[in-house]
Write an enzyme that holds these catalytic residues in place. Structure first.
Site, PDB file in Angstrom:
ATOM      1  N   ASP A 213     -13.730  58.496  39.610  1.00  0.00           N
ATOM      2  CA  ASP A 213     -13.485  56.832  40.358  1.00  0.00           C
ATOM      3  C   ASP A 213     -14.891  56.243  40.633  1.00  0.00           C
ATOM      4  O   ASP A 213     -15.098  55.292  40.205  1.00  0.00           O
ATOM      5  CB  ASP A 213     -12.625  57.186  41.619  1.00  0.00           C
ATOM      6  CG  ASP A 213     -11.312  57.689  41.309  1.00  0.00           C
ATOM      7  OD1 ASP A 213     -10.460  56.844  41.222  1.00  0.00           O
ATOM      8  OD2 ASP A 213     -11.342  59.012  41.398  1.00  0.00           O
TER       9      ASP A 213
ATOM     10  N   GLU B  96     -11.060  48.634  43.631  1.00  0.00           N
ATOM     11  CA  GLU B  96     -10.372  49.833  44.512  1.00  0.00           C
ATOM     12  C   GLU B  96     -11.460  50.730  45.222  1.00  0.00           C
ATOM     13  O   GLU B  96     -11.151  51.144  46.400  1.00  0.00           O
ATOM     14  CB  GLU B  96      -9.741  50.561  43.588  1.00  0.00           C
ATOM     15  CG  GLU B  96      -8.780  51.836  44.293  1.00  0.00           C
ATOM     16  CD  GLU B  96      -8.071  52.672  43.585  1.00  0.00           C
ATOM     17  OE1 GLU B  96      -7.098  53.335  43.841  1.00  0.00           O
ATOM     18  OE2 GLU B  96      -7.853  52.417  42.478  1.00  0.00           O
TER      19      GLU B  96
ATOM     20  N   ASP C   5      -9.918  48.229  38.608  1.00  0.00           N
ATOM     21  CA  ASP C   5      -9.514  49.597  38.844  1.00  0.00           C
ATOM     22  C   ASP C   5     -10.328  50.630  37.942  1.00  0.00           C
ATOM     23  O   ASP C   5      -9.860  50.681  36.890  1.00  0.00           O
ATOM     24  CB  ASP C   5      -7.939  49.615  38.453  1.00  0.00           C
ATOM     25  CG  ASP C   5      -7.485  50.706  39.128  1.00  0.00           C
ATOM     26  OD1 ASP C   5      -8.086  51.473  39.548  1.00  0.00           O
ATOM     27  OD2 ASP C   5      -6.234  50.873  39.496  1.00  0.00           O
TER      28      ASP C   5
ATOM     29  N   LEU D 150     -10.137  53.757  37.839  1.00  0.00           N
ATOM     30  CA  LEU D 150      -9.641  54.926  37.477  1.00  0.00           C
ATOM     31  C   LEU D 150      -8.170  54.858  37.890  1.00  0.00           C
ATOM     32  O   LEU D 150      -7.956  55.160  39.047  1.00  0.00           O
ATOM     33  CB  LEU D 150     -10.202  56.196  37.822  1.00  0.00           C
ATOM     34  CG  LEU D 150      -9.905  57.479  37.049  1.00  0.00           C
ATOM     35  CD1 LEU D 150     -10.821  58.530  37.615  1.00  0.00           C
ATOM     36  CD2 LEU D 150      -8.457  57.664  37.303  1.00  0.00           C
ATOM     37  N   ASP D 151      -7.338  54.138  37.034  1.00  0.00           N
ATOM     38  CA  ASP D 151      -5.957  54.049  37.342  1.00  0.00           C
ATOM     39  C   ASP D 151      -5.180  55.456  37.358  1.00  0.00           C
ATOM     40  O   ASP D 151      -5.549  56.026  36.177  1.00  0.00           O
ATOM     41  CB  ASP D 151      -5.207  52.850  36.681  1.00  0.00           C
ATOM     42  CG  ASP D 151      -3.856  52.535  37.243  1.00  0.00           C
ATOM     43  OD1 ASP D 151      -3.725  53.033  38.665  1.00  0.00           O
ATOM     44  OD2 ASP D 151      -2.907  52.325  36.404  1.00  0.00           O
TER      45      ASP D 151
ATOM     46  N   THR E 182      -5.355  58.277  39.424  1.00  0.00           N
ATOM     47  CA  THR E 182      -6.003  59.137  39.879  1.00  0.00           C
ATOM     48  C   THR E 182      -5.339  60.766  40.069  1.00  0.00           C
ATOM     49  O   THR E 182      -6.052  61.754  39.818  1.00  0.00           O
ATOM     50  CB  THR E 182      -6.763  58.947  41.205  1.00  0.00           C
ATOM     51  OG1 THR E 182      -7.632  57.745  40.869  1.00  0.00           O
ATOM     52  CG2 THR E 182      -7.970  59.990  41.696  1.00  0.00           C
TER      53      THR E 182
ATOM     54  N   SER F 189       7.176  54.677  38.864  1.00  0.00           N
ATOM     55  CA  SER F 189       6.276  55.705  39.517  1.00  0.00           C
ATOM     56  C   SER F 189       6.983  57.173  39.787  1.00  0.00           C
ATOM     57  O   SER F 189       8.035  57.470  39.946  1.00  0.00           O
ATOM     58  CB  SER F 189       5.627  55.276  40.921  1.00  0.00           C
ATOM     59  OG  SER F 189       4.950  54.261  40.581  1.00  0.00           O
TER      60      SER F 189
ATOM     61  N   HIS G 252       8.422  58.088  43.376  1.00  0.00           N
ATOM     62  CA  HIS G 252       9.508  57.342  43.903  1.00  0.00           C
ATOM     63  C   HIS G 252      10.598  57.371  42.840  1.00  0.00           C
ATOM     64  O   HIS G 252      11.549  56.170  42.897  1.00  0.00           O
ATOM     65  CB  HIS G 252       9.329  56.265  45.079  1.00  0.00           C
ATOM     66  CG  HIS G 252       8.721  55.154  44.289  1.00  0.00           C
ATOM     67  ND1 HIS G 252       7.435  54.929  44.230  1.00  0.00           N
ATOM     68  CD2 HIS G 252       9.359  54.127  43.240  1.00  0.00           C
ATOM     69  CE1 HIS G 252       7.396  53.795  43.607  1.00  0.00           C
ATOM     70  NE2 HIS G 252       8.335  53.413  43.040  1.00  0.00           N
TER      71      HIS G 252
ATOM     72  N   GLY H 291       0.440  55.767  36.851  1.00  0.00           N
ATOM     73  CA  GLY H 291      -0.387  54.647  36.648  1.00  0.00           C
ATOM     74  C   GLY H 291       0.348  53.514  36.157  1.00  0.00           C
ATOM     75  O   GLY H 291       1.355  53.216  35.275  1.00  0.00           O
TER      76      GLY H 291
ATOM     77  N   LYS I 282       2.439  51.982  32.493  1.00  0.00           N
ATOM     78  CA  LYS I 282       3.763  51.527  32.616  1.00  0.00           C
ATOM     79  C   LYS I 282       3.750  50.075  32.044  1.00  0.00           C
ATOM     80  O   LYS I 282       4.714  49.875  31.347  1.00  0.00           O
ATOM     81  CB  LYS I 282       4.242  51.178  34.221  1.00  0.00           C
ATOM     82  CG  LYS I 282       4.217  52.710  34.687  1.00  0.00           C
ATOM     83  CD  LYS I 282       4.988  52.575  36.232  1.00  0.00           C
ATOM     84  CE  LYS I 282       4.737  53.905  37.002  1.00  0.00           C
ATOM     85  NZ  LYS I 282       3.316  54.001  37.565  1.00  0.00           N
TER      86      LYS I 282
END
Length: 358
Positions: free
Chosen positions: A110, A133, A173, A175-176, A178, A241, A244, A267, A271
């Site tokens: 990151d 970020e 971003d 590093l999406d 992580t 995600s 969830h 990430g 998506k």
């Protein structure tokens, strides 16, 4: 004969004229020197610095150039991400918790990617606001230069377009995904750059470091990626995600039926790519992308820009456009689609919005 008996010789006349010229030269030399200096300052000095050909004038930004640097930044950041992961020197540590209570990870990937991306963009466009970020440590400042070259595919598809520098906000971003990065789930990892003009996302770059695939697009410009030929609106495959998936699955099955497929993934960049025609063996395909909780804008801005450029949509769960100015978070969840009736999708999912602020 001259008056009063004075006789003027040719030699005397010559001396008199020379003296007169000397007086005139003395009087006007300062004026002429000043005019010459003004002329010289008005023209670029030979061999001296001048505005590069094709560059935007001071106070403005050429979006084509900014796209070229954004692609390079995503790739350079991706090199750091890949190097750290393959060397297994992540040095992972917790940097806090999400609103849902999940622990957020921070790795060397990151930080190193962020440093490389931030300073490359800042060096090329010092007047532009850049939001990242990760925090930028001035003690780790790095000189990363851009050689002003523009890739041929961008030259062929994108025309120069100047906008005021103060209207531009860049979201990066480094590093999406992580969490997935620490679990060595490399297919989900991306580096992303987004350019917003007056809050609207107009340039998006999504780079996959471990396969060297890069998608880029510019609204009202062009892209190197496209939508798929067909999508399933009746029983869509919904990508969500990993953290969830259950929340979305329950409502999605009530809305679209038990045959609805839920794809848990990591990430936001991954998506969005799932909605497009991406020739990657590890890239899953989906019809709709839904997120029901708070999400940061650097996670979604690049994907939003790519979708907009291709005629798609990314909005809150109530159909509001997401503004990329002000705060760094989006409170209203999101739903993304392309070549589908986006408004009809929103109307079918009213219950999801209730969970987006929790």
């Amino acid at each position: 004969m001259a008056p009063m008996g004075i006789r003027l010789s040719p030699l005397g006349m010559a001396v008199f004229c020379l003296l007169g010229l000397g007086v005139l030269y003395h009087l006007y030399s300062g004026f002429l020197a000043g005019r010459f200096a003004f002329f010289m300052l008005s023209e670029p000095a030979a061999g001296g610095p001048e505005t590069p050909r094709g560059s935007a004038p001071a106070g403005s930004v050429d979006l084509r150039e900014l796209l070229a640097v954004s692609v390079l930044a995503a790739v350079r950041g991706g090199e750091e991400v890949k190097r750290v992961r393959e060397g297994n020197v992540l040095n992972a540590k917790a940097k806090g918790k999400t609103r849902e209570g999940a622990e957020e990870q921070l790795t060397s990937g990151d930080l190193l990617s962020n440093r490389r991306m931030f300073y490359l963009l800042k060096g090329a466009f010092p007047a532009v606001q850049i939001n990242s970020e990760e925090r930028v440590d001035t003690a780790d400042q790095e000189a990363v230069s851009w050689d002003r070259s523009i890739p041929e595919d961008i030259k062929q598809k994108i025309q120069p377009k100047e906008v005021p520098a103060e209207s531009v906000t860049v979201w990066i971003d480094p590093l999406d995904a992580t969490q997935e990065y620490t679990e060595d789930l490399r297919q989900y990892v991306t580096t992303m750059v987004c350019v917003a003009v007056n809050g609207k996302p107009v340039i998006g770059v999504i780079h996959k470091p471990f396969s060297a695939y890069t998608a880029w697009a510019m609204v009202d410009g062009g892209s190197n990626v496209k939508a798929r030929s067909s999508y399933n609106e009746k029983t869509p495959r919904i990508i969500v995600s990993r953290s969830h998936a259950g929340k979305v699955e329950q409502v999605a099955r009530q809305t679209f039926g038990n045959k609805t497929v839920i794809i848990p993934a990591g990430g936001a960049g991954y998506k969005v790519l799932a909605l497009l025609d991406v020739a990657e063996k590890n890239q899953e395909e989906a019809d709709v992308y839904i997120h029901v909780t708070y999400i940061k804008k650097w996670d979604i801005c690049a994907g939003n820009a790519v979708l907009r450029a291709l005629g798609g949509h990314m909005t809150t769960l109530t159909g509001e456009e997401i503004s990329y100015t002000g705060s760094d978070g989006n409170e209203g969840g999101l739903i993304a689609s392309i070549n589908m009736n986006h408004k009809a999708l929103i109307e079918k999912l009213p219950d999801l919005e209730k969970t987006s602020h929790k």
